[in-house]
Design an enzyme around this catalytic site. Structure first.
Site, short mmCIF file in Angstrom:
data_model
loop_
_atom_site.label_atom_id
_atom_site.label_comp_id
_atom_site.label_asym_id
_atom_site.label_seq_id
_atom_site.Cartn_x
_atom_site.Cartn_y
_atom_site.Cartn_z
CE LYS A 10 -4.07 -2.13 2.20
NZ LYS A 10 -5.07 -2.01 3.31
CE1 TYR A 50 -9.41 -3.19 0.08
CE2 TYR A 50 -8.47 -1.34 -1.14
CZ TYR A 50 -8.32 -2.43 -0.28
OH TYR A 50 -7.08 -2.74 0.20
CG ASN A 113 -3.97 -2.13 6.85
OD1 ASN A 113 -3.79 -1.74 5.71
ND2 ASN A 113 -5.01 -2.87 7.20
CG HIS A 116 -5.32 -6.29 -0.44
ND1 HIS A 116 -6.57 -6.26 0.13
CD2 HIS A 116 -5.34 -7.27 -1.38
CE1 HIS A 116 -7.32 -7.19 -0.46
NE2 HIS A 116 -6.60 -7.81 -1.38
CD GLU A 127 -8.41 -9.51 -3.74
OE1 GLU A 127 -9.32 -9.17 -2.96
OE2 GLU A 127 -7.26 -9.82 -3.34
P1 ADP Z 1 -8.03 -6.93 5.49
O1 ADP Z 1 -7.23 -5.92 4.70
O2 ADP Z 1 -7.27 -7.40 6.70
O3 ADP Z 1 -8.55 -8.07 4.64
P2 ADP Z 1 -10.73 -5.83 5.45
O4 ADP Z 1 -10.92 -6.59 4.17
O5 ADP Z 1 -11.75 -6.05 6.52
O6 ADP Z 1 -9.29 -6.16 6.09
O7 ADP Z 1 -10.69 -4.29 5.17
C1 ADP Z 1 -10.04 -3.77 4.04
C2 ADP Z 1 -9.22 -2.58 4.44
O8 ADP Z 1 -10.09 -1.55 4.89
C3 ADP Z 1 -8.26 -2.82 5.62
O9 ADP Z 1 -7.02 -3.37 5.22
C4 ADP Z 1 -8.10 -1.43 6.18
O10 ADP Z 1 -7.14 -0.69 5.42
C5 ADP Z 1 -9.47 -0.83 5.96
N1 ADP Z 1 -10.30 -0.99 7.16
C6 ADP Z 1 -10.91 -2.10 7.60
N2 ADP Z 1 -11.58 -1.88 8.73
C7 ADP Z 1 -11.40 -0.58 9.02
C8 ADP Z 1 -11.83 0.27 10.07
N3 ADP Z 1 -12.62 -0.18 11.05
N4 ADP Z 1 -11.43 1.56 10.04
C9 ADP Z 1 -10.65 2.02 9.05
N5 ADP Z 1 -10.20 1.26 8.02
C10 ADP Z 1 -10.56 -0.02 8.01
MG MG Z 2 -9.92 -8.06 3.10
#
Ligand code: ADP
Ligand code: MG
Length: 134
Positions: A10, A50, A113, A116, A127
Site C-alpha cells: 500500500k 474494494y 496498514n 493488502h 484480484e
Molecule cells: P483486510 O485488509 O485485513 O482483509 P478488510 O478486508 O476487513 O481487512 O478491510 C479492508 C481494508 O479496509 C483494511 O485493510 C483497512 O485498510 C481498511 N479498514 C478495515 N476496517 C477498518 C476500520 N474499522 N477503520 C478504518 N479502516 C478499516
Molecule cells: Mg480483506
C-alpha cells in the site's frame, strides 16, 4: 496445494521505503513472486477493487488512502499461499497483529496498514485478474 494470491504493497509502505523489506519477507517465507507491477490506482479502480466494502463507514477514507500514491501489486505463489500470506500480513489492525508480521512491523494504524492480501482462493483469482489480466 500450490496456490496464487494477491498482495498489494500500500502507499504508506511505498512512502516508507519498505517495498524491499516486504518482498524479502515473502521470499523468506517461501512465497515466490510470479508477477509484480507498480502503479497508481485511479479512484474508479480503487472503488472497484474494494466494492465489497462500499457500504462501510471507512470506504471513502480507504479509497482516498489507496490512491494517495503508487502501490505495488504482487502475485505470490506457494503452498497454501492464501492463508500463508494472511499469516505473514498479520491482523487488519497493526495494534493487534502478532510480532514479526508485516502489519506489526510496518503498519501505523488500521487505515495505514501496509499491505493488502486476498482473503480466499476465490477472491485471489478475481484480484490477480484485476491487476494482471492477460
Ligand atoms: P483486510 O485488509 O485485513 O482483509 P478488510 O478486508 O476487513 O481487512 O478491510 C479492508 C481494508 O479496509 C483494511 O485493510 C483497512 O485498510 C481498511 N479498514 C478495515 N476496517 C477498518 C476500520 N474499522 N477503520 C478504518 N479502516 C478499516
Ligand atoms: Mg480483506
Amino acid at each position: 496445494m500450490v496456490e496464487q494470491t494477491l498482495s498489494i504493497i500500500k502507499p504508506d509502505s511505498v512512502r516508507g521505503q519498505n517495498i524491499g523489506n516486504i518482498v524479502s519477507l515473502y521470499e523468506q517465507a517461501g512465497l515466490t513472486v510470479n508477477n509484480m507491477k507498480m502503479l497508481k490506482l485511479t479512484q474508479a479502480q480503487a472503488e472497484s477493487f474494494y466494492a465489497i466494502h462500499s457500504e462501510r463507514p471507512f470506504f471513502n477514507d480507504l479509497v482516498s488512502f489507496m490512491i494517495s500514491g503508487p502501490v505495488v501489486a504482487i502475485e505470490l505463489e506457494g503452498d497454501n499461499a492464501v492463508l500463508k500470506h494472511r499469516e505473514i500480513m498479520g491482523a487488519t489492525n497493526p495494534a493487534e497483529a502478532d510480532e514479526g508480521t508485516i502489519r506489526k512491523l510496518y503498519g501505523a494504524s488500521i487505515d495505514n496498514n501496509a499491505v493488502h492480501g486476498s482473503d480466499s482462493l476465490e477472491n485471489a483469482k478475481i484480484e490477480i485478474e484485476f491487476f494482471f489480466a492477460s
